[in-house]
Design an enzyme around this catalytic site. Sequence first.
Site, PDB file in Angstrom:
ATOM      1  N   ASP A  79       0.825  -1.208   0.000  1.00 26.82           N
ATOM      2  CA  ASP A  79       0.000   0.000   0.000  1.00 26.82           C
ATOM      3  C   ASP A  79       0.861   1.260   0.000  1.00 26.82           C
ATOM      4  O   ASP A  79       2.033   1.242   0.398  1.00 26.82           O
ATOM      5  CB  ASP A  79      -0.950   0.007   1.194  1.00 26.82           C
ATOM      6  CG  ASP A  79      -0.230  -0.136   2.534  1.00 26.82           C
ATOM      7  OD1 ASP A  79       0.811  -0.836   2.583  1.00 26.82           O
ATOM      8  OD2 ASP A  79      -0.712   0.436   3.532  1.00 26.82           O
ATOM      9  N   GLU A  92      -0.832  -1.975   5.184  1.00 26.57           N
ATOM     10  CA  GLU A  92       0.003  -1.976   6.383  1.00 26.57           C
ATOM     11  C   GLU A  92      -0.062  -0.643   7.110  1.00 26.57           C
ATOM     12  O   GLU A  92       0.039  -0.587   8.339  1.00 26.57           O
ATOM     13  CB  GLU A  92       1.462  -2.281   6.000  1.00 26.57           C
ATOM     14  CG  GLU A  92       2.416  -2.377   7.180  1.00 26.57           C
ATOM     15  CD  GLU A  92       2.945  -1.035   7.673  1.00 26.57           C
ATOM     16  OE1 GLU A  92       3.185  -0.899   8.894  1.00 26.57           O
ATOM     17  OE2 GLU A  92       3.101  -0.109   6.847  1.00 26.57           O
ATOM     18  N   GLU A  93      -0.268   0.433   6.356  1.00 28.26           N
ATOM     19  CA  GLU A  93      -0.140   1.771   6.920  1.00 28.26           C
ATOM     20  C   GLU A  93      -1.328   2.211   7.775  1.00 28.26           C
ATOM     21  O   GLU A  93      -1.193   3.114   8.595  1.00 28.26           O
ATOM     22  CB  GLU A  93       0.047   2.800   5.790  1.00 28.26           C
ATOM     23  CG  GLU A  93       1.335   2.631   4.983  1.00 28.26           C
ATOM     24  CD  GLU A  93       2.574   3.059   5.748  1.00 28.26           C
ATOM     25  OE1 GLU A  93       2.438   3.499   6.895  1.00 28.26           O
ATOM     26  OE2 GLU A  93       3.678   2.936   5.185  1.00 28.26           O
ATOM     27  N   HIS A 131       7.804   8.472   4.638  1.00 27.04           N
ATOM     28  CA  HIS A 131       6.552   9.237   4.722  1.00 27.04           C
ATOM     29  C   HIS A 131       6.741  10.694   4.299  1.00 27.04           C
ATOM     30  O   HIS A 131       5.769  11.452   4.282  1.00 27.04           O
ATOM     31  CB  HIS A 131       5.915   9.169   6.111  1.00 27.04           C
ATOM     32  CG  HIS A 131       5.436   7.802   6.488  1.00 27.04           C
ATOM     33  ND1 HIS A 131       4.384   7.584   7.361  1.00 27.04           N
ATOM     34  CD2 HIS A 131       5.829   6.562   6.107  1.00 27.04           C
ATOM     35  CE1 HIS A 131       4.177   6.287   7.496  1.00 27.04           C
ATOM     36  NE2 HIS A 131       5.063   5.646   6.747  1.00 27.04           N
TER      37      HIS A 131
END
Length: 403
Positions: free
Chosen positions: A91, A149-150, A375
Amino acid sequence: MTEYTLEDQAVKDKLYKLIDEKHDKMIEIRHYLHQHPEVSFEEKETGKYIADFYKDMDVKVEDNYGDGYGVVVTIDTGNPGKTIALRADFDALPVQEETGLPYASVNDGAMHACGHDGHTAYMLILAESLYEMRSDLTGKIKIVHQPAEETPPGGAQGMIEAGVLDGVDAILGVHMWAPIPYGTVECTTGPVMAGRSSFKMTIHGKGGHGSAPHLANDANVAASFFVTAAQTIVSRRVNPFDMATLTIGNFDGRGSFNVIKDSVFLEGDVRFMKDETCAVVEKNFKNLVKGMEIMFDVKIDLFYNNDYPVLNNDKELTEKIQKSLENSGIKEIKHLDFEGRESASEDFAYFTQNIPGTYMFVGEMPDDGVFYPHHSPKFIANEKALGLTAKAVGAATLDLLNN
């Protein structure tokens, strides 16, 4: 004690050669995925792309696995043995890319700012290579392409509930990590990534005119007090020898210069390396909220959630993989770190709660030593790390299967 033979090394060298031959293909895959990111629980096209990659292989492919767009691929060597699972997440993040790369995201507001495009690219090539040399191997290899996952609750739990770990002896995961120099591999026993809790809270006071604060009840004052007071939970309630952080990531108290706000929204997260610390912080956090309601005569709506547990590497399995890395013969490995830990969080932790698992880090710092954190909208990966990651995970897999 495991003995490594010339035959073992020959099999590894065969795998490394296959990976090297597919280098350009691996980079091409990564660029495509980077250009077409999809955020957590919305990765429909990415899941289809992954499943289509295996269409010409004699493998079992299960798509839309779990409660998202997961893909599980089983490579059966035809020889009896263990079943080893390899996991890669795919993702992206809700970030507007600012890298200026020629293959930058074409999807507005979405970016592979954490490197999951690289995880998927290396895994596809590793899986293809292992498939091509399956006659040299024993047992089964289960490739777990995990979405989401995020974003809590994450994609791991749904895949576990759907049975992805059934019959699996061990699972391996890896994150390519920009703060670590290229050529370094971290593989540590015990807790290696922090658990995480998150919170959202709205403080309700009473709005009013800036000239008459006594007739109002300023929510900004209460919120400002909380930002400072909450840090005493870490400094005065958590054992100094235990890691913990408490971050206020959002303080929404904007308004007009002469208007007293009637409500303020805060959100943030907590990180910890022990489950006991998680409980200590949560208890004191909620006590502080209750006390503030009395102290400032406000009403506080609180959402507090324990998102991901501490990620613990199984000691016996991890020590085997450490030995495997030491004897891998991978020329790109310049340094092995068996003590390194990271304070970020990962839902791979749910896999390791169920079966033995090991999570590693492979350095992907750019060669000039300048990097943007994961990020960041300017995050750029060192693509040389893809091949090294494929080889490191591949070597560990071969040793676990054949020894």
